[in-house]
Design a protein around this motif. Structure first.
Motif, PDB file in Angstrom:
ATOM      1  N   GLY A   1       0.793  -1.225   0.000  1.00 27.17           N
ATOM      2  CA  GLY A   1       0.000   0.000   0.000  1.00 27.17           C
ATOM      3  C   GLY A   1       0.827   1.277   0.000  1.00 27.17           C
ATOM      4  N   ALA A   2       2.148   1.169  -0.164  1.00 23.60           N
ATOM      5  CA  ALA A   2       3.035   2.345  -0.136  1.00 23.60           C
ATOM      6  C   ALA A   2       2.827   3.258  -1.337  1.00 23.60           C
ATOM      7  CB  ALA A   2       4.496   1.889  -0.076  1.00 23.60           C
TER       8      ALA A   2
ATOM      9  N   GLU B   1      17.064   4.100   9.275  1.00 23.74           N
ATOM     10  CA  GLU B   1      16.080   4.011  10.354  1.00 23.74           C
ATOM     11  C   GLU B   1      14.645   4.248   9.862  1.00 23.74           C
ATOM     12  OE1 GLU B   1      15.773   6.001  14.718  1.00 23.74           O
ATOM     13  OE2 GLU B   1      17.779   5.897  13.801  1.00 23.74           O
ATOM     14  N   ALA B   2      14.492   5.231   8.969  1.00 19.68           N
ATOM     15  CA  ALA B   2      13.155   5.534   8.442  1.00 19.68           C
ATOM     16  C   ALA B   2      12.588   4.318   7.694  1.00 19.68           C
ATOM     17  CB  ALA B   2      13.223   6.740   7.500  1.00 19.68           C
ATOM     18  N   VAL B   3      13.463   3.587   7.026  1.00 23.12           N
ATOM     19  CA  VAL B   3      13.015   2.407   6.276  1.00 23.12           C
ATOM     20  C   VAL B   3      12.588   1.309   7.249  1.00 23.12           C
ATOM     21  CG1 VAL B   3      13.739   0.593   4.666  1.00 23.12           C
ATOM     22  CG2 VAL B   3      14.476   2.966   4.303  1.00 23.12           C
ATOM     23  N   GLN B   4      13.412   1.092   8.258  1.00 17.30           N
ATOM     24  CA  GLN B   4      13.063   0.051   9.230  1.00 17.30           C
ATOM     25  C   GLN B   4      11.759   0.401   9.952  1.00 17.30           C
ATOM     26  OE1 GLN B   4      16.479  -1.002  11.614  1.00 17.30           O
ATOM     27  NE2 GLN B   4      17.587  -1.722   9.807  1.00 17.30           N
ATOM     28  N   ASP B   5      11.596   1.690  10.293  1.00 16.06           N
ATOM     29  CA  ASP B   5      10.354   2.128  10.952  1.00 16.06           C
ATOM     30  C   ASP B   5       9.150   1.920  10.041  1.00 16.06           C
ATOM     31  OD1 ASP B   5      11.804   2.862  13.110  1.00 16.06           O
ATOM     32  OD2 ASP B   5      11.657   5.035  12.787  1.00 16.06           O
ATOM     33  N   ALA B   6       9.319   2.231   8.759  1.00 16.94           N
ATOM     34  CA  ALA B   6       8.201   2.108   7.812  1.00 16.94           C
ATOM     35  C   ALA B   6       7.728   0.662   7.742  1.00 16.94           C
ATOM     36  CB  ALA B   6       8.608   2.593   6.432  1.00 16.94           C
ATOM     37  N   TYR B   7       8.670  -0.265   7.696  1.00 16.47           N
ATOM     38  CA  TYR B   7       8.294  -1.679   7.623  1.00 16.47           C
ATOM     39  C   TYR B   7       7.678  -2.147   8.939  1.00 16.47           C
ATOM     40  CZ  TYR B   7      10.026  -2.586   2.958  1.00 16.47           C
ATOM     41  OH  TYR B   7      10.176  -2.596   1.600  1.00 16.47           O
ATOM     42  N   LEU B   8       8.255  -1.711  10.055  1.00 19.08           N
ATOM     43  CA  LEU B   8       7.689  -2.110  11.355  1.00 19.08           C
ATOM     44  C   LEU B   8       6.305  -1.514  11.524  1.00 19.08           C
ATOM     45  CD1 LEU B   8      10.756  -1.754  13.748  1.00 19.08           C
ATOM     46  CD2 LEU B   8       9.577  -3.858  13.057  1.00 19.08           C
ATOM     47  N   GLY B   9       6.180  -0.222  11.158  1.00 21.03           N
ATOM     48  CA  GLY B   9       4.908   0.486  11.303  1.00 21.03           C
ATOM     49  C   GLY B   9       3.809  -0.167  10.488  1.00 21.03           C
ATOM     50  N   ALA B  10       4.218  -0.791   9.387  1.00 22.00           N
ATOM     51  CA  ALA B  10       3.227  -1.420   8.514  1.00 22.00           C
ATOM     52  C   ALA B  10       2.952  -2.859   8.949  1.00 22.00           C
ATOM     53  CB  ALA B  10       3.727  -1.395   7.075  1.00 22.00           C
ATOM     54  N   HIS B  11       3.560  -3.258  10.084  1.00 13.21           N
ATOM     55  CA  HIS B  11       3.446  -4.642  10.575  1.00 13.21           C
ATOM     56  C   HIS B  11       3.777  -5.613   9.461  1.00 13.21           C
ATOM     57  CE1 HIS B  11       1.787  -3.150  14.270  1.00 13.21           C
ATOM     58  NE2 HIS B  11       0.923  -2.449  13.569  1.00 13.21           N
ATOM     59  N   HIS B  12       4.807  -5.261   8.758  1.00 17.40           N
ATOM     60  CA  HIS B  12       5.178  -6.032   7.591  1.00 17.40           C
ATOM     61  C   HIS B  12       6.089  -7.163   8.016  1.00 17.40           C
ATOM     62  CE1 HIS B  12       6.243  -6.630   3.404  1.00 17.40           C
ATOM     63  NE2 HIS B  12       5.309  -5.750   3.104  1.00 17.40           N
ATOM     64  N   ASP B  13       5.892  -8.323   7.417  1.00 15.03           N
ATOM     65  CA  ASP B  13       6.750  -9.443   7.824  1.00 15.03           C
ATOM     66  C   ASP B  13       7.977  -9.572   6.913  1.00 15.03           C
ATOM     67  OD1 ASP B  13       5.610 -10.288   5.532  1.00 15.03           O
ATOM     68  OD2 ASP B  13       4.724 -12.128   6.362  1.00 15.03           O
ATOM     69  N   THR B  14       8.283  -8.505   6.208  1.00 16.78           N
ATOM     70  CA  THR B  14       9.422  -8.587   5.289  1.00 16.78           C
ATOM     71  C   THR B  14      10.734  -8.747   6.040  1.00 16.78           C
ATOM     72  OG1 THR B  14       8.331  -7.308   3.589  1.00 16.78           O
ATOM     73  CG2 THR B  14      10.715  -7.331   3.509  1.00 16.78           C
ATOM     74  N   ASP B  15      11.508  -9.691   5.562  1.00 20.25           N
ATOM     75  CA  ASP B  15      12.850  -9.901   6.080  1.00 20.25           C
ATOM     76  C   ASP B  15      13.748  -8.956   5.276  1.00 20.25           C
ATOM     77  OD1 ASP B  15      15.392 -10.778   6.517  1.00 20.25           O
ATOM     78  OD2 ASP B  15      15.066 -12.796   5.689  1.00 20.25           O
TER      79      ASP B  15
ATOM     80  N   VAL C   1      18.505   1.337  -4.712  1.00 16.96           N
ATOM     81  CA  VAL C   1      17.189   0.986  -4.163  1.00 16.96           C
ATOM     82  C   VAL C   1      16.473   2.249  -3.701  1.00 16.96           C
ATOM     83  CG1 VAL C   1      15.969  -0.343  -2.382  1.00 16.96           C
ATOM     84  CG2 VAL C   1      18.073  -1.260  -3.384  1.00 16.96           C
ATOM     85  N   ALA C   2      15.235   2.410  -4.130  1.00 23.39           N
ATOM     86  CA  ALA C   2      14.414   3.532  -3.681  1.00 23.39           C
ATOM     87  C   ALA C   2      13.291   2.968  -2.811  1.00 23.39           C
ATOM     88  CB  ALA C   2      13.835   4.271  -4.879  1.00 23.39           C
ATOM     89  N   VAL C   3      12.982   3.675  -1.733  1.00 23.92           N
ATOM     90  CA  VAL C   3      11.981   3.164  -0.788  1.00 23.92           C
ATOM     91  C   VAL C   3      10.811   4.126  -0.677  1.00 23.92           C
ATOM     92  CG1 VAL C   3      11.604   2.196   1.512  1.00 23.92           C
ATOM     93  CG2 VAL C   3      13.927   2.267   0.557  1.00 23.92           C
ATOM     94  N   MET C   4       9.600   3.590  -0.875  1.00 22.67           N
ATOM     95  CA  MET C   4       8.390   4.394  -0.683  1.00 22.67           C
ATOM     96  C   MET C   4       7.655   3.927   0.569  1.00 22.67           C
ATOM     97  SD  MET C   4       6.612   4.820  -4.445  1.00 22.67           S
ATOM     98  CE  MET C   4       5.288   5.926  -3.888  1.00 22.67           C
TER      99      MET C   4
END
Ligand SMILES: Nc1ncnc2c1ncn2[C@@H]1O[C@H](COP(=O)(O)OP(=O)(O)OP(=O)(O)O)[C@@H](O)[C@H]1O
Ligand SMILES: [Mg+2]
Length: 279
Positions: free
Chosen positions: A58-59, A260-274, A239-242
């Motif tokens: 949904g990014a 850090e912003a990337v890690q937060d974005a994935y955590l915030g999205a409750h994403h299970d991405t490794d 790599v570009a991150v949205m």
């Protein structure tokens, strides 16, 4: 393998200018009702790189692809491809300019044969003009050319034996290969792939990765969306991150995943991405 030399000297900050950008987006906004799906202040893709576009579900990655390739229109913003303004350009014209894309959900026309799908991919070529269409000798020469080109690509993508089969009879992975092969029928300079490896078995994934690397070796520019960070790391120069419509980070894979912003974005999205930091 990623090539650090072609992006050497580019600051890993979102929106950074590139020395030889083939694609530029500026101030691009797309709202759906109250939701701002895409809000990209500035983004450039360096020519002849493999650039990954990542981000949680949904990014806005697919929507951004749609806007860049003329399948959707932004409410605000501008873009250029190889110096040509993209605003208002329909998909066929974007393809003629040299930029083609594939879809997250394959659009191989299931009722048609593999070969018919390939022929459709050729329709946006510059040779396909009004004059040619009405002069039979030219038209027949063009048909032969299209057939030869399709056969060559089908051999390369190991689909030649399936050329007369219905596209609907192909496996999910083979359809992804067909989509890529079909995109190449228009002899593009830039290929945009929306999740080319999703749902593909490991053996075909390897061959898809090789095909993407080949595109770059042939001088094309590749922008691809992918959730599997291990795949992203293996082939991406950049790599570009949205996240939530915005471009929040860009840089070489290693540094971007540490951001850090990337890690937060994935955590915030409750994403299970490794994020593949162990690599
Ligand atoms: N046609 C549409 N109408 C309304 N909302 C839409 C439409 N297309 C996309 N959206 C919304 O816009 C946001 C971005 O969607 P988009 O499909 O671009 O995300 P994505 O990054 O490609 O996600 P994924 O990784 O799941 O494919 C989402 O909230 C989505 O629900
Ligand atoms: Mg998507």
């Amino acid at each position: 393998m990623p090539d650090p030399t072609i992006v050497a000297g580019i600051d890993p900050v979102p929106g950074v200018a590139k020395p030889d950008a083939i694609l530029v987006a500026d101030g691009v906004k797309r709202r759906f009702g109250g939701l701002t799906a895409v809000d990209v202040a500035h983004f450039e893709v360096q020519r002849n790189t493999i650039t990954a576009l990542i981000g949680p579900n949904g990014a806005g990655k697919s929507t951004f692809f749609n806007l860049l390739t003329g399948f959707d229109q932004a409410q605000e913003g501008t873009g250029t491809f190889d110096g040509q303004p993209l605003r208002g350009m329909p998909p066929a014209k974007v393809a003629r300019a040299g930029m083609v894309r594939t879809f997250q959900l394959t659009k191989a026309l299931e009722g048609m044969s593999v070969m018919e799908n390939m022929r459709l991919g050729a329709q946006d070529q510059p040779g396909e003009n009004f004059f040619t269409a009405f002069v039979p000798p030219l038209w027949r020469a063009r048909e032969r050319e299209i057939t030869e080109q399709a056969h060559e690509l089908l051999h390369r993508f190991k689909l030649y034996e399936k050329r007369d089969d219905s596209a609907g009879s192909l496996s999910g992975g083979q359809r992804k290969l067909l989509e890529m092969a079909r995109a190449l029928m228009s002899k593009p300079t830039m290929v945009m792939l929306d999740e080319p490896m999703a749902g593909v078995n490991p053996a075909l994934t390897e061959s898809l990765l090789d095909h993407i690397i080949e595109l770059k070796e042939e001088g094309m520019t590749v922008l691809f969306v992918e959730h599997d960070m291990h795949m992203v790391r293996r082939i991406s120069d950049w790599v570009a991150v949205m996240a939530q419509g915005k471009l929040i980070a860009e840089g070489p894979a290693g540094s971007v995943m540490q951001n850090e912003a990337v890690q937060d974005a994935y955590l915030g999205a409750h994403h299970d991405t490794d994020l593949g930091e162990d690599l």
